[in-house]
Design a protein around this motif. Structure first.
Motif, PDB file in Angstrom:
ATOM      1  N   MET A 141      25.712  56.751  39.736  1.00  0.00           N
ATOM      2  CA  MET A 141      26.375  56.328  40.991  1.00  0.00           C
ATOM      3  C   MET A 141      25.597  56.495  42.374  1.00  0.00           C
ATOM      4  O   MET A 141      25.896  56.238  43.389  1.00  0.00           O
ATOM      5  N   HIS A 180      31.634  54.085  48.750  1.00  0.00           N
ATOM      6  CA  HIS A 180      32.302  54.717  47.684  1.00  0.00           C
ATOM      7  C   HIS A 180      33.447  53.593  47.132  1.00  0.00           C
ATOM      8  O   HIS A 180      33.785  53.678  45.934  1.00  0.00           O
ATOM      9  N   GLN A 181      33.814  52.573  48.043  1.00  0.00           N
ATOM     10  CA  GLN A 181      34.770  51.436  47.342  1.00  0.00           C
ATOM     11  C   GLN A 181      34.117  50.828  46.417  1.00  0.00           C
ATOM     12  O   GLN A 181      34.763  50.083  45.549  1.00  0.00           O
ATOM     13  N   HIS A 182      32.614  50.809  46.321  1.00  0.00           N
ATOM     14  CA  HIS A 182      32.101  50.102  45.102  1.00  0.00           C
ATOM     15  C   HIS A 182      31.569  50.625  43.926  1.00  0.00           C
ATOM     16  O   HIS A 182      31.332  50.352  42.754  1.00  0.00           O
ATOM     17  N   GLU A 183      32.154  52.107  43.740  1.00  0.00           N
ATOM     18  CA  GLU A 183      31.824  52.887  42.677  1.00  0.00           C
ATOM     19  C   GLU A 183      32.488  52.544  41.521  1.00  0.00           C
ATOM     20  O   GLU A 183      31.968  52.329  40.450  1.00  0.00           O
ATOM     21  N   ASP A 236      28.796  54.431  53.741  1.00  0.00           N
ATOM     22  CA  ASP A 236      30.000  54.751  52.894  1.00  0.00           C
ATOM     23  C   ASP A 236      30.162  53.520  52.174  1.00  0.00           C
ATOM     24  O   ASP A 236      30.580  52.556  52.255  1.00  0.00           O
ATOM     25  N   ALA A 265      25.582  53.733  44.753  1.00  0.00           N
ATOM     26  CA  ALA A 265      26.514  53.689  45.911  1.00  0.00           C
ATOM     27  C   ALA A 265      26.588  54.891  46.879  1.00  0.00           C
ATOM     28  O   ALA A 265      27.500  55.015  47.607  1.00  0.00           O
ATOM     29  N   ARG A 266      25.404  55.401  46.719  1.00  0.00           N
ATOM     30  CA  ARG A 266      25.398  56.683  47.517  1.00  0.00           C
ATOM     31  C   ARG A 266      23.824  56.777  48.261  1.00  0.00           C
ATOM     32  O   ARG A 266      22.933  57.583  47.689  1.00  0.00           O
TER      33      ARG A 266
END
Length: 381
Positions: A62, A36-39, A34, A65-66
């Motif tokens: 993205m 997602h906070q870096h997207e 996870d 980040a995934r």
């Protein structure tokens, strides 16, 4: 894959870390996927154009980040670090000797991509041997992976204001690698960010590429300019590069945490003498065949001979004036490419400017000496 008990997963995790250390990694951590906070940060960085001409950064979007989009089925990422600082740290002194070519410390030995990837593959094989039907895939700075964000989540270190990973006990002189895996292993706890109010890396950056804490404009970064960029180096940045011909270490050299940096035990990362502390004239004199031979198995080889010559031409322009520097620049003109010639012409102009300034200084000194002598002569002389 059949269900694995939590007890078995803990035991496997302990084994993975032990196997990793036995393979030469100084630290092994595990993170979930996870990110997602870096997207938002990644999107803002790309939107500002800070990636420069590195189109691959934007083309993957993205996906960085995934992890599950990059490797379907991934549940965890095993993050590893391997030290590369040699016992002899004299490379830092080369920045104070402008006639020498400064090469970023990580590139003076064997290509780390090959070293880490081989060990990561061996680690994956050990896991598969212990638990069949395990799927894994190793990465070493070779795919859209947010390696620093993963290392942070895996407890390897925290992301410093220069955007590199820092560890309290090991500084930042280490490589990172990742093993994507389809096992729900227990994850490690992230470390507390410990840069505090320190801004040494922002202050020391020769080209002011660290435009804000945790934000690097690659278009100004010497590592980008000398390695990633295929274009002419902007003239406004050339004088700021000094004798740095491949990469830059200033932000790491100044970091207080690197007082605690560990020495590498990997001989592959020890400096090659053919690259270490060589004069700009010697390096610029290489033919393409010599360049390929001397950089075999080195990360330097991937930039190619043309960019190697371009970078050294800039460094020669920044070096103190000497007839030898002028001679080698003139001798190499017309041998490689128009781009290299443009940088040679700039360097020749820079050397000429220094020659004129030096001559003016000598003339002023000579006039002062003449006046002093005249004042001391008898009146009827």
């Amino acid at each position: 894959m059949s269900e694995i008990s939590s007890v078995d997963l803990v035991e496997l995790t302990n084994n993975i870390k032990a196997w990793g250390r036995a393979l030469g990694f100084q630290q092994v951590g595990i993170s979930d996927i996870d990110l997602h906070q870096h997207e938002a940060h990644l999107q803002a960085w790309l939107g500002a154009g800070y990636h420069g001409d590195m189109a691959f950064m934007e083309s993957h979007g993205m996906k960085r980040a995934r992890p599950e989009e990059l490797v379907p089925g991934t549940l965890r990422v095993i993050s590893v670090r391997m030290n590369y600082l040699p016992p002899d740290a004299s490379f830092a002194k080369h920045l104070n000797t402008p006639e020498l070519g400064y090469i970023s410390r990580y590139a003076l030995g064997r290509d780390y991509h090959k070293v880490l990837r081989k060990r990561l593959k061996q680690l994956g094989e050990k896991i598969t041997h212990a638990l069949s039907h395990t799927a894994y895939r190793p990465f070493v700075d070779s795919a859209p992976v947010l390696e620093h964000a993963i290392a942070e989540k895996a407890g390897i270190g925290w992301t410093g204001k220069h955007s590199l990973t820092i560890n309290k006990e090991a500084g930042s002189w280490f490589f990172l690698g990742e093993l994507f895996i389809n096992l729900p292993l227990p994850v490690d706890t992230p470390l507390e960010e410990s840069c505090g109010s320190c801004t040494a890396c922002l202050t020391i950056c020769p080209t002011n590429a660290i435009v804000a804490p945790y934000k690097v404009d690659a278009r100004r970064c010497i590592s980008y300019l000398t390695i990633e960029s295929d274009k002419d180096i902007p003239e406004s940045l050339r004088p700021l590069m000094g004798n740095r011909i491949y990469g830059c270490d200033d932000c790491q050299l100044i970091c207080p945490w690197n007082r605690y940096a560990d020495i590498t035990s990997e001989e592959d990362f020890h400096p090659r003498q053919v690259l270490h502390g060589q004069s700009l004239i010697t390096l610029f004199s290489w033919s393409e065949e010599t360049f390929l031979a001397n950089t075999e198995g080195s990360p330097i080889r991937r930039i190619g001979f043309e960019k190697w010559q371009r970078n050294i031409a800039v460094a020669l322009g920044n070096a103190p004036y000497s007839k030898a520097h002028m001679a080698i620049l003139n001798a190499r003109r017309g041998l490689v490419s128009d781009m290299v010639d443009r940088h040679i012409d700039w360097a020749l102009n820079a050397q000429n400017t220094k020659r004129q300034a030096l001559q003016s200084t000598l003339n002023r000194q000579q006039q002062r000496l003449i006046r002093a002598v005249e004042k001391g002569l008898p009146r009827d002389a």
